[in-house]
Write an enzyme that holds these catalytic residues in place. Structure first.
Site, short mmCIF file in Angstrom:
data_model
loop_
_atom_site.label_atom_id
_atom_site.label_comp_id
_atom_site.label_asym_id
_atom_site.label_seq_id
_atom_site.Cartn_x
_atom_site.Cartn_y
_atom_site.Cartn_z
CG ASN A 98 70.56 52.25 47.49
OD1 ASN A 98 69.65 52.55 46.73
ND2 ASN A 98 71.39 51.25 47.27
CE LYS B 288 69.82 48.42 48.83
NZ LYS B 288 70.37 47.12 49.28
CG HIS C 206 74.33 48.84 45.07
ND1 HIS C 206 73.74 47.60 45.22
CD2 HIS C 206 74.29 49.41 46.29
CE1 HIS C 206 73.36 47.46 46.47
NE2 HIS C 206 73.68 48.54 47.14
CD GLU D 297 70.85 45.52 46.09
OE1 GLU D 297 70.26 46.53 45.71
OE2 GLU D 297 71.02 45.23 47.31
CD GLU E 198 76.98 49.59 49.79
OE1 GLU E 198 76.20 49.94 50.68
OE2 GLU E 198 76.64 49.39 48.63
N GLY F 39 71.75 43.98 53.27
CA GLY F 39 70.39 43.48 53.40
C GLY F 39 70.28 42.18 54.19
CB SER G 87 73.23 45.16 57.96
OG SER G 87 72.76 44.23 57.00
#
Ligand code: PGA
Length: 248
Positions: free
Chosen positions: A11, A13, A95, A97, A165, A171, A211
């Protein structure tokens, strides 16, 4: 386990430009990648065409989001039909985010999942609990509720990969331990068995994200219910090749 082909998604991003992504693409194109792994790179929408034109055909391309209808007055959005028109086969939906930075609801994510699947896109459907939810002991409740909304919008699970996730691991450099990942994956598979079917529980890939690095991928990949990864930061680095080859 042999039933499920190992799946590794990168990904990207909102990172990179033609120069840096071009370099990453050349690294991937010339790397030796395990044949038994399905590899997908999720490019920013403006670079979907660029990624598809330059990546070797053995690597699929995904969008990172899409809207729930085919076309119309939705400034700034892209549709599954447009993603397909650029030669990409997958989309990431739900996701964390999108959920937590852009406030997407379970309902909207469900509608997007249904529309993407109707338009023959594969869907990488993401779920995961926040730190406070884990600490409050509600991880299962949260991921089951998110999975339920996805499941209500899926007719054919053949085109769906479920990505667990944990938000606290994305992150942050704090990876879930292999035991923590395995525990949730196993429970999600049991949920699919109880609420969808044995066949879907046995065949759907449940991948882990948060991560993942070249250094921790092998131990995570050795867990029976971890069928691959969704990788953010490390997918922009040459170590993504080691992650693709985690089961090689
Ligand atoms: P990370 O991101 O690997 O940088 O933690 C994972 C993701 O957001 O899919």
């Amino acid at each position: 386990m042999a039933l499920r082909k190992f799946f590794v998604g990168g990904n990207w991003k909102m990172n990179g430009n033609k120069e840096s992504l071009g370099e990453l693409i050349s690294t991937l194109n010339t790397a030796s990648l395990h044949d038994e792994t399905e590899v997908v790179c999720a490019a920013p929408s403006i670079y979907l065409d660029f990624a598809r034109s330059n990546l070797d055909p053995r690597i699929s391309v995904a969008a990172q989001n899409c809207y729930k209808v085919a076309k119309g007055a939705f400034t700034g959005e892209i549709s599954p039909a447009m993603i397909r028109d650029c030669g990409a086969d997958w989309v990431i939906l739900g996701h964390s985010e999108r959920r937590h930075v852009f406030g997407e609801s379970d309902e909207l994510i469900g509608q997007k999942v249904a529309h993407a699947l109707e338009n023959d896109l594969g869907v990488i459907a993401c779920i995961g609990e926040k730190l406070e939810e884990r600490e409050a002991g509600t991880t299962e409740e949260v991921v089951y509720a998110q999975t339920q909304v996805i499941a209500e919008n899926v007719k054919d699970w053949g085109n769906v990969v479920l990505a667990y996730e944990p938000v606290w691991a994305i992150g942050t450099g704090k990876t879930a331990t292999p035991e923590q990942a395995q525990e949730v994956h196993e429970k999600l598979r049991a949920w699919l068995r109880a609420n969808v079917s044995d066949d879907v529980a046995d065949s759907v890939r449940i991948i882990y994200g948060g991560s993942v690095t070249g250094a921790n991928c092998r131990e995570l990949a050795s867990q029976g219910d971890v069928d691959g990864f969704l990788v953010g930061g490390a997918s922009l680095k040459p170590e993504f090749v080691d992650i693709i080859n985690a089961r090689a």
